[in-house]
Design an enzyme around this catalytic site. Sequence first.
Site, PDB file in Angstrom:
ATOM      1  N   ASP A   1      10.585  -0.962  -3.786  1.00 56.19           N
ATOM      2  CA  ASP A   1       9.584  -1.626  -2.743  1.00 56.19           C
ATOM      3  C   ASP A   1       9.196  -1.070  -1.374  1.00 56.19           C
ATOM      4  OD1 ASP A   1       7.725  -3.822  -1.744  1.00 56.19           O
ATOM      5  OD2 ASP A   1       8.608  -5.227  -3.069  1.00 56.19           O
ATOM      6  N   GLY A   2       8.150  -1.512  -0.288  1.00 55.64           N
ATOM      7  CA  GLY A   2       7.572  -1.281   0.831  1.00 55.64           C
ATOM      8  C   GLY A   2       8.246  -2.339   1.719  1.00 55.64           C
TER       9      GLY A   2
ATOM     10  N   GLU B   1       9.591 -10.717  -4.925  1.00 56.42           N
ATOM     11  CA  GLU B   1      10.427  -9.264  -3.827  1.00 56.42           C
ATOM     12  C   GLU B   1      11.298  -9.343  -3.853  1.00 56.42           C
ATOM     13  OE1 GLU B   1       6.652  -6.925  -1.711  1.00 56.42           O
ATOM     14  OE2 GLU B   1       7.374  -8.217  -0.717  1.00 56.42           O
TER      15      GLU B   1
ATOM     16  N   SER C   1       0.965  -1.489  -0.371  1.00 53.52           N
ATOM     17  CA  SER C   1       0.059   0.050  -0.209  1.00 53.52           C
ATOM     18  C   SER C   1       0.565   1.412   0.320  1.00 53.52           C
ATOM     19  CB  SER C   1      -1.307  -0.368   1.522  1.00 53.52           C
ATOM     20  OG  SER C   1       0.011  -0.395   2.369  1.00 53.52           O
ATOM     21  N   THR C   2       1.496   1.243   0.215  1.00 48.15           N
ATOM     22  CA  THR C   2       3.019   1.851  -0.009  1.00 48.15           C
ATOM     23  C   THR C   2       3.407   2.606  -1.055  1.00 48.15           C
ATOM     24  OG1 THR C   2       3.430   2.034   2.469  1.00 48.15           O
ATOM     25  CG2 THR C   2       5.068   3.906   1.089  1.00 48.15           C
TER      26      THR C   2
ATOM     27  N   GLY D   1       4.262  -8.846   3.996  1.00 49.54           N
ATOM     28  CA  GLY D   1       3.519  -8.741   5.019  1.00 49.54           C
ATOM     29  C   GLY D   1       1.970  -8.634   4.270  1.00 49.54           C
TER      30      GLY D   1
HETATM   31  C1  5RP Z   1       4.413  -7.126   0.290  1.00 46.96           C
HETATM   32  C2  5RP Z   1       5.613  -6.419   1.695  1.00 46.96           C
HETATM   33  C3  5RP Z   1       5.501  -5.254   0.945  1.00 46.96           C
HETATM   34  O1  5RP Z   1       5.707  -4.273   1.143  1.00 46.96           O
HETATM   35  C4  5RP Z   1       4.766  -4.988   3.575  1.00 46.96           C
HETATM   36  O2  5RP Z   1       4.356  -5.808   3.570  1.00 46.96           O
HETATM   37  C5  5RP Z   1       4.479  -3.560   3.481  1.00 46.96           C
HETATM   38  O3  5RP Z   1       3.400  -3.297   2.520  1.00 46.96           O
HETATM   39  P1  5RP Z   1       2.391  -2.116   2.926  1.00 46.96           P
HETATM   40  O4  5RP Z   1       3.628  -0.890   2.455  1.00 46.96           O
HETATM   41  O5  5RP Z   1       1.258  -2.023   2.569  1.00 46.96           O
HETATM   42  O6  5RP Z   1       2.480  -1.479   4.398  1.00 46.96           O
HETATM   43  O7  5RP Z   1       6.584  -6.772   1.633  1.00 46.96           O
HETATM   44  O8  5RP Z   1       4.881  -8.643   0.187  1.00 46.96           O
END
Ligand code: 5RP
Length: 253
Positions: A104-105, A126, A50-51, A119
């Site tokens: 990436d987040g 990734e 979501s980020t 998450g």
């Molecule tokens: C997905 C991830 C995401 O980058 C991580 O969960 C962070 O996500 P968000 O920006 O929604 O908090 O690893 O597999």
Amino acid sequence: MIYNICNRNYNSPILTGHCMAVVEDLKKEAGIAACKYVKNGMKIGLGTGSTVKYTIIELGRRIAEEDLQIMGVPTSEVTKELAQSLNIPLSDLAEIGKLDLTIDGADEFDPNYNLIKGGGGALTREKIVALASNAMVVVADDRKQVSTLGQFPLPVEVTVSNWESVKEQISHICPGDVNLRETTEVPFVTDNGGYILDCNFGPMISKPDVLEKRINAFEGVVEVGLFVGICDVVIISSSSGIKTSTKPNGRLS
Ligand code: 5RP
């Protein structure tokens, strides 16, 4: 500060609608700020979450309005659909090999730029995409910053046929619960057709490289959501603004 009264947990019942809006703004600011690293002609790994969603939307805007020329490699089906909807040209690693950069987040990052990811369940792709990149930029709000990894349950992708034996083996080294991730009471299935075990180590993962190797050695483990020595920059948004934290002697320093 409004942000300071927001609980760290997105899903907390005491996270008010107002706080959720503040957090969403922080994600957006971090996501957009990362686009300063993207230049014409680059091949970019597009993360999941979501980020980084806001990074992808901003790249789509720059393609449409500023004639930015890039090629993206998505890390999940969700990201692929988003990028396609924004007319971002896409390819895969088999076709283009090395990437210039992945954005990436993360679920947590520590002072050594090590991460917990997964998450959203996309950790395996990734990591493959990040490892194929010349550098990795992480976008996060400051709730993700920790002194020691592990408060966020560590995601481990496992094969469907081995998940119970892997759970048993991880339980011997994990102080807290190891849970099969579920969505509406059925197992969550990754884009690769695997399951996810969420492992509650607690904030005690001081040697993530050692733990990653140990868990990877269990038969049936596809990938561990520890990213060690991969991230070069973290763009951190908080109520006081954006901070770019660059790893000393990293690939972007
Ligand atoms: C997905 C991830 C995401 O980058 C991580 O969960 C962070 O996500 P968000 O920006 O929604 O908090 O690893 O597999």
